[in-house]
Design a protein around this motif. Structure first.
Motif, PDB file in Angstrom:
ATOM      1  N   LYS A 122       0.835  -1.204   0.000  1.00 55.94           N
ATOM      2  CA  LYS A 122       0.000   0.000   0.000  1.00 55.94           C
ATOM      3  C   LYS A 122       0.871   1.256   0.000  1.00 55.94           C
ATOM      4  O   LYS A 122       0.578   2.226  -0.699  1.00 55.94           O
ATOM      5  N   THR A 124       3.854   1.513  -1.238  1.00 56.08           N
ATOM      6  CA  THR A 124       4.430   1.607  -2.582  1.00 56.08           C
ATOM      7  C   THR A 124       3.415   2.186  -3.557  1.00 56.08           C
ATOM      8  O   THR A 124       3.760   3.045  -4.387  1.00 56.08           O
ATOM      9  N   MET A 125       2.162   1.738  -3.457  1.00 52.10           N
ATOM     10  CA  MET A 125       1.118   2.269  -4.350  1.00 52.10           C
ATOM     11  C   MET A 125       0.919   3.773  -4.133  1.00 52.10           C
ATOM     12  O   MET A 125       0.748   4.527  -5.092  1.00 52.10           O
ATOM     13  N   TYR A 128       3.775   5.514  -5.833  1.00 51.08           N
ATOM     14  CA  TYR A 128       3.562   5.530  -7.285  1.00 51.08           C
ATOM     15  C   TYR A 128       2.550   6.599  -7.689  1.00 51.08           C
ATOM     16  O   TYR A 128       2.738   7.308  -8.664  1.00 51.08           O
ATOM     17  N   LYS A 129       1.481   6.688  -6.916  1.00 53.98           N
ATOM     18  CA  LYS A 129       0.442   7.698  -7.225  1.00 53.98           C
ATOM     19  C   LYS A 129       1.014   9.101  -7.087  1.00 53.98           C
ATOM     20  O   LYS A 129       0.728   9.974  -7.909  1.00 53.98           O
TER      21      LYS A 129
END
Length: 136
Positions: A122, A124-125, A128-129
Motif C-alpha cells: 500500500k 508503494t502504491m 507511485y500515485k
C-alpha cells in the motif's frame, strides 16, 4: 477478479463497523493490526517454547512415577522406562498441546507477515500515485 473484491488477496478493505459498505484500511490501521497480531504471535510463541522446555521435565516426572509404582525392588531398564513414559497419556497430552501452540503461533506469524506485506504494498502504491501526479 476485481482488486476491490474483499476476497482478493491484496484487498485492504474491511467491513464497516456499522454493517454498511466496506471501507479501505489506512496505513495507520494496518500498522496497528500488524502490531497487535505481532504481539499475539510473540505470546503464543513464548507459550509454545515454554511447553517445549517442560517436555523433558514432564517425561522425567512420569518416569519417576512409573519407577515408584513398580516398587523399590523392580529394576526397569532406562530405555523401557523412557518408552513407557512417552506412551503415558499425560506426556501425549503435552505433545498435543505443543503441536497446537506451534500451529497457533504459525497462524499468527503468517497473519503478521501478511499485514506487513500489505503495508509495504500500500505504501508503494501511494508512492507511485504521488510520482504519477508529479509527472502530470
Amino acid at each position: 477478479m476485481d482488486k476491490n473484491d474483499p476476497h482478493h488477496p491484496t484487498s485492504t478493505q474491511l467491513p464497516s463497523p456499522t454493517g454498511g459498505s466496506q471501507r479501505e484500511l489506512t496505513l495507520e490501521e494496518i500498522i496497528q493490526l500488524a502490531n497487535k497480531i505481532g504481539l499475539e504471535y510473540v505470546d503464543k510463541r513464548r507459550d509454545a517454547e515454554r511447553l517445549e522446555l517442560l517436555r523433558t521435565s514432564v517425561r522425567a516426572k512420569i518416569m519417576n512415577r512409573i519407577e515408584a509404582e513398580a516398587g523399590p525392588d523392580a529394576s526397569i531398564p532406562e530405555g523401557r522406562l523412557k518408552r513407557l513414559a512417552e506412551a503415558d497419556s499425560e506426556y501425549v497430552q503435552l505433545l498435543e498441546q505443543i503441536a497446537h501452540m506451534r500451529a497457533e503461533s504459525e497462524k499468527l506469524r503468517i497473519r503478521y507477515e501478511s499485514y506487513r506485506n500489505l503495508f509495504d504494498a500500500k505504501r508503494t502504491m501511494i508512492s507511485y500515485k504521488k510520482t504519477e501526479l508529479k509527472t502530470l
